[in-house]
Design a protein around this motif. Sequence first.
Motif, mmCIF file in Angstrom:
data_model
loop_
_atom_site.group_PDB
_atom_site.id
_atom_site.type_symbol
_atom_site.label_atom_id
_atom_site.label_comp_id
_atom_site.label_asym_id
_atom_site.label_seq_id
_atom_site.Cartn_x
_atom_site.Cartn_y
_atom_site.Cartn_z
ATOM 1 N N ALA A 164 0.862 -1.193 0.000
ATOM 2 C CA ALA A 164 0.000 0.000 0.000
ATOM 3 C C ALA A 164 0.892 1.235 0.000
ATOM 4 O O ALA A 164 1.745 1.401 0.875
ATOM 5 C CB ALA A 164 -0.910 -0.009 1.225
ATOM 6 N N VAL A 165 0.713 2.112 -0.994
ATOM 7 C CA VAL A 165 1.682 3.166 -1.230
ATOM 8 C C VAL A 165 1.010 4.518 -1.436
ATOM 9 O O VAL A 165 -0.104 4.605 -1.968
ATOM 10 C CB VAL A 165 2.567 2.814 -2.448
ATOM 11 N N ASP A 166 1.697 5.551 -1.000
ATOM 12 C CA ASP A 166 1.346 6.924 -1.346
ATOM 13 C C ASP A 166 2.631 7.729 -1.368
ATOM 14 O O ASP A 166 3.690 7.276 -0.907
ATOM 15 C CB ASP A 166 0.319 7.513 -0.373
ATOM 16 N N ALA A 167 2.559 8.932 -1.923
ATOM 17 C CA ALA A 167 3.761 9.739 -2.115
ATOM 18 C C ALA A 167 4.424 10.093 -0.787
ATOM 19 O O ALA A 167 5.652 10.084 -0.660
ATOM 20 C CB ALA A 167 3.404 11.002 -2.893
ATOM 21 N N GLU A 168 3.630 10.410 0.226
ATOM 22 C CA GLU A 168 4.197 10.826 1.505
ATOM 23 C C GLU A 168 5.008 9.702 2.147
ATOM 24 O O GLU A 168 6.101 9.931 2.673
ATOM 25 C CB GLU A 168 3.082 11.274 2.447
ATOM 26 N N SER A 169 4.491 8.470 2.099
ATOM 27 C CA SER A 169 5.215 7.340 2.687
ATOM 28 C C SER A 169 6.542 7.119 1.979
ATOM 29 O O SER A 169 7.577 6.871 2.620
ATOM 30 C CB SER A 169 4.355 6.076 2.612
ATOM 31 N N LEU A 170 6.552 7.197 0.652
ATOM 32 C CA LEU A 170 7.803 7.025 -0.085
ATOM 33 C C LEU A 170 8.794 8.119 0.267
ATOM 34 O O LEU A 170 10.001 7.871 0.393
ATOM 35 C CB LEU A 170 7.517 7.018 -1.587
ATOM 36 N N GLY A 171 8.297 9.339 0.449
ATOM 37 C CA GLY A 171 9.181 10.430 0.830
ATOM 38 C C GLY A 171 9.816 10.208 2.191
ATOM 39 O O GLY A 171 11.013 10.468 2.381
ATOM 40 N N PRO A 219 7.756 14.081 -3.452
ATOM 41 C CA PRO A 219 7.391 15.508 -3.325
ATOM 42 C C PRO A 219 8.340 16.303 -2.444
ATOM 43 O O PRO A 219 8.442 17.523 -2.582
ATOM 44 C CB PRO A 219 5.986 15.449 -2.712
ATOM 45 N N ASN A 220 9.066 15.639 -1.534
ATOM 46 C CA ASN A 220 9.976 16.348 -0.634
ATOM 47 C C ASN A 220 11.365 16.562 -1.238
ATOM 48 O O ASN A 220 12.287 16.980 -0.540
ATOM 49 C CB ASN A 220 10.086 15.597 0.697
ATOM 50 N N GLY A 221 11.522 16.243 -2.528
ATOM 51 C CA GLY A 221 12.803 16.443 -3.192
ATOM 52 C C GLY A 221 13.726 15.245 -3.137
ATOM 53 O O GLY A 221 14.773 15.221 -3.791
ATOM 54 N N LYS A 222 13.403 14.245 -2.350
ATOM 55 C CA LYS A 222 14.173 13.003 -2.300
ATOM 56 C C LYS A 222 13.709 12.068 -3.422
ATOM 57 O O LYS A 222 12.666 12.286 -4.042
ATOM 58 C CB LYS A 222 13.982 12.310 -0.950
ATOM 59 N N ASP A 223 14.494 11.036 -3.674
ATOM 60 C CA ASP A 223 14.033 10.015 -4.619
ATOM 61 C C ASP A 223 14.495 8.650 -4.158
ATOM 62 O O ASP A 223 15.417 8.512 -3.353
ATOM 63 C CB ASP A 223 14.515 10.312 -6.041
ATOM 64 N N LEU A 224 13.838 7.641 -4.664
ATOM 65 C CA LEU A 224 14.214 6.258 -4.420
ATOM 66 C C LEU A 224 13.799 5.429 -5.624
ATOM 67 O O LEU A 224 13.059 5.904 -6.494
ATOM 68 C CB LEU A 224 13.608 5.716 -3.121
ATOM 69 N N PRO A 316 22.743 1.302 -13.285
ATOM 70 C CA PRO A 316 22.106 2.580 -12.947
ATOM 71 C C PRO A 316 20.679 2.651 -13.486
ATOM 72 O O PRO A 316 20.355 2.099 -14.537
ATOM 73 C CB PRO A 316 23.006 3.615 -13.646
ATOM 74 N N VAL A 317 19.834 3.338 -12.733
ATOM 75 C CA VAL A 317 18.429 3.495 -13.118
ATOM 76 C C VAL A 317 18.354 4.305 -14.411
ATOM 77 O O VAL A 317 18.981 5.363 -14.538
ATOM 78 C CB VAL A 317 17.630 4.176 -11.991
ATOM 79 N N ARG A 318 17.567 3.820 -15.366
ATOM 80 C CA ARG A 318 17.470 4.465 -16.679
ATOM 81 C C ARG A 318 16.085 5.033 -16.965
ATOM 82 O O ARG A 318 15.867 5.602 -18.026
ATOM 83 C CB ARG A 318 17.823 3.446 -17.776
ATOM 84 N N ALA A 319 15.153 4.851 -16.030
ATOM 85 C CA ALA A 319 13.791 5.317 -16.292
ATOM 86 C C ALA A 319 13.198 5.880 -15.012
ATOM 87 O O ALA A 319 13.681 5.606 -13.903
ATOM 88 C CB ALA A 319 12.935 4.165 -16.818
ATOM 89 N N GLU A 320 12.161 6.674 -15.155
ATOM 90 C CA GLU A 320 11.459 7.222 -13.998
ATOM 91 C C GLU A 320 9.982 6.873 -14.088
ATOM 92 O O GLU A 320 9.479 6.514 -15.164
ATOM 93 C CB GLU A 320 11.655 8.733 -13.913
ATOM 94 N N VAL A 321 9.290 6.996 -12.959
ATOM 95 C CA VAL A 321 7.911 6.521 -12.890
ATOM 96 C C VAL A 321 7.076 7.437 -12.008
ATOM 97 O O VAL A 321 7.598 8.076 -11.081
ATOM 98 C CB VAL A 321 7.869 5.078 -12.353
ATOM 99 N N ASP A 322 5.819 7.521 -12.295
ATOM 100 C CA ASP A 322 4.809 8.077 -11.403
ATOM 101 C C ASP A 322 3.940 6.926 -10.917
ATOM 102 O O ASP A 322 3.651 5.997 -11.695
ATOM 103 C CB ASP A 322 3.932 9.107 -12.119
ATOM 104 N N ILE A 323 3.529 6.978 -9.678
ATOM 105 C CA ILE A 323 2.732 5.880 -9.124
ATOM 106 C C ILE A 323 1.252 6.224 -9.141
ATOM 107 O O ILE A 323 0.869 7.395 -9.165
ATOM 108 C CB ILE A 323 3.164 5.537 -7.679
ATOM 109 N N ALA A 324 0.439 5.182 -9.135
ATOM 110 C CA ALA A 324 -0.998 5.353 -8.936
ATOM 111 C C ALA A 324 -1.223 5.511 -7.441
ATOM 112 O O ALA A 324 -0.877 4.624 -6.658
ATOM 113 C CB ALA A 324 -1.743 4.135 -9.470
#
Length: 851
Positions: A164-171, A219-224, A316-324
């Motif tokens: 179960a995922v949302d942007a805030e948790s990933l951040g 959204p907080n400027g970090k990435d994973l 190295p990561v070659r693509a980016e994604v947006d989540i549902a």
Amino acid sequence: MGKENESSTTRFVCLHGHFYQPPRENPWLEAVGREPSAEPDHDWNQRITQECYRPNGAARLVDDKNRVLHIRNNYQDLSFNFGPTLLQWLAANEPWVVERLVEADRRTRDRWDGSGNALAQAYNHMILPLANRRDKETQIRWGIEDFRHRFGRPPEGMWLPETAVDAESLGIMAENGVKFTILAPHQAARWRFLDQEGPWYEVSDGSIPTGRAYRYACPNGKDLAIFFYDGTIARGIAFEGLLEHSSKLVGALREAFERSQVREGEPWLVHAATDGESYGHHFKFGDMALAAAFQALEADSAIQVIPYGAFLKRFPVRAEVDIAGDSAWSCAHGLGRWQRDCGCSTGAHPGWNQKWRGPLREALNWLRDEMALHFERSLAPLVWDPWAARNDYIRVVLDREGEALSFIRRHQRRDLNADERRLLLELLEMQRAAMFMFTSCGWFFDDVSGIETRIILSHACRALELMRWTGGRDLEADFVRRLGAAESNREEYATGAQVYERLVKPQAVSARQVAASIAMEAMALKEDCRPFILSYSYEPEQQLSVCELPVPCQAGLGTVTDRRTGRRERVLLALIHFGGLEFRCSTAALRSPGDWDRLLSALRRGAEEGTSGLVRAVDQILGEESLSLTDILEEPRLRVARHLARDSLSFYTQFQRRYFHANKSLLWSLRQWGIPLPADVQDSIRRVLEQEALEVLESFVTAAQDDSDAARSGDGTFQYRMMAARLQTLRRSLDDWGLRGKWGRVQRFLTQAMRWEMERAAGREPDRLERVLQLASFARVLQLEVKDWWLVTHWHALAASSVLPGWVRRHDPERKRVQELDRLLACRFLDPSNPFAAAADSHEKEIGKSS
């Protein structure tokens, strides 16, 4: 870097197992009670450990006759996460499993330049998108700290409960150093390559290419990074029989490369995530199919098995994604399964609805928020930051004796007195219980009366108790009223309110119940009171036998302490034993110094009037409410029952023996003349002969525990030969009476004795192997099978290490007996034709450590 890391292959495989059980412990005792639905096992943790968690630590590779060729630790090849609360239970009850997990992760790190195959998990499986930010932070930080405590390193990846995922948790995960997570393919919304300003590809239908990692910008400027697993493989493992045979699983993995959308030369990862319980619990022998599949992949030079972290480092990561947003792997309706009647259920009860999910969540959300206000107000004068203290409290949970004092010093605004320290710890325990109220399983199944929902409500009950004790408002009546809107599908419960009142509140444990349990056990077993029982300690101040006639009666005064928080309560009690399993214990909190003397005087006067006078005296001083044996804690209750039953059962056994020997000639004549013996008489004969065989084996094992030279008996000694001859006589007698093979208790005892000797041999006493061989010869004399999981596991450890080969070299005449034991255990570890026999993996040397 290992040799396998130098391969030029672009085809990689990673299978991930999410191993998890809800925290089943009674929140007052921190121990799992008996769960009847798990019978014949005590509880579901125990059942699934035997079927899955333990077997995967020593999975069997067998030949076409089901003889064990080799043992493989699946955790060394399988990417895995274990729920922290499950790991806590395993560490206390099945430490061997935890040792295998830690060893597997360490060896994987050695093989892949620091990347292990263990992942962390948000702490108690809360659905994070439905939580507030404070709870998300605590769940993630607790999961990371628990992982660091178990595996000795920070985690690279973290599993999100139910994905179960949302942007805030990933951040928040990225803020805390997490580098990647795993999601289902339908949880991706769109993706594009990073190395070009190309178009975004819409993939909300689950069509995202799953063989690469994708960068997610928080959204907080970090990435994973996010890995989206192959849904076809995952579905095949979970629901479509890929674990029926290793060839099916390997074939599906190879086929996945052919159907993948791979760019020329791009490293491609075929990977899938499933419940780890698929490998042995959901599918019997799934652990063996997995081991054989890994063995086949190991032999395939075109494919490498790799952990997620190592793949991420190498490529190295070659693509980016947006989540549902707000999605999960086990619900087709976003997060509906944990907040409304979305239509998702187990399907076990057609016609039932899950309308109760919404009111249940609303009631718990309300309770959480009320407790948060009380928590902040109460701790503001004591600590610098109440929520920072909660985030750090996991260190106390992991090591209560070693961390509590330093934790308080880190967070206190000033020196706290004993009452303030207790208040602090009780408020933090209230918050721990408040988070456990949201464990996902409480909503997953079909009814509000289910065992998983009762578990989360028990934590709510504990949290409410702690709120009252810490000076907060009594919210229980209001909470129960809100639960009344959660309608059950079962007529006998009607609503969640009845479930709470009838099934949950009786689980609560009081200091008086603890004192009664300890006192009743001590009286029945004629022992001193035990100082500890689970989460509580007991310090007796007064303990006196009032009388033995007309019935035994004792009085006691002691202090019960909650070892987690330091809360103390002085308890006054009177205990009467009417005989057998009939006890009556009355208790009360000590109110004044004179209470003890008043109780003693009343009991002595009552005893002079007889049993009824004694009971009346107890009721007058301590009240009419009392506890019987069935009301005390499970462990002492069973211990008392077994002790009191022992004399009765022993009398019955001796009666059977006297009857058999006194009438043996008559009974034999009846059998010879074709007159059938009654079934109960046949059972008596079996029990007598079995008991006599047990006594022979017990005397042998007792001698084995004596290290003196006089106790050592080699294969040719008179003592050993006489025991073997006696066992052979008893076995023939059993056959003569037509009771062939009825040796259940003997088989269990003999197996346990062999385990014990093998464990000692694997330690620092290799000469104990002689005892193992002697016990094996007894098994052959009795014509018993000893195909025990632990025996085979320990035997492989001995064969794969220097212990057994070294002992055989020193005792070459015993080589034949050793090979006979190998065959007795249905193994081929010592068979020269076994492809694994000549080159046993060195990483198996530690497998024989005892659990």
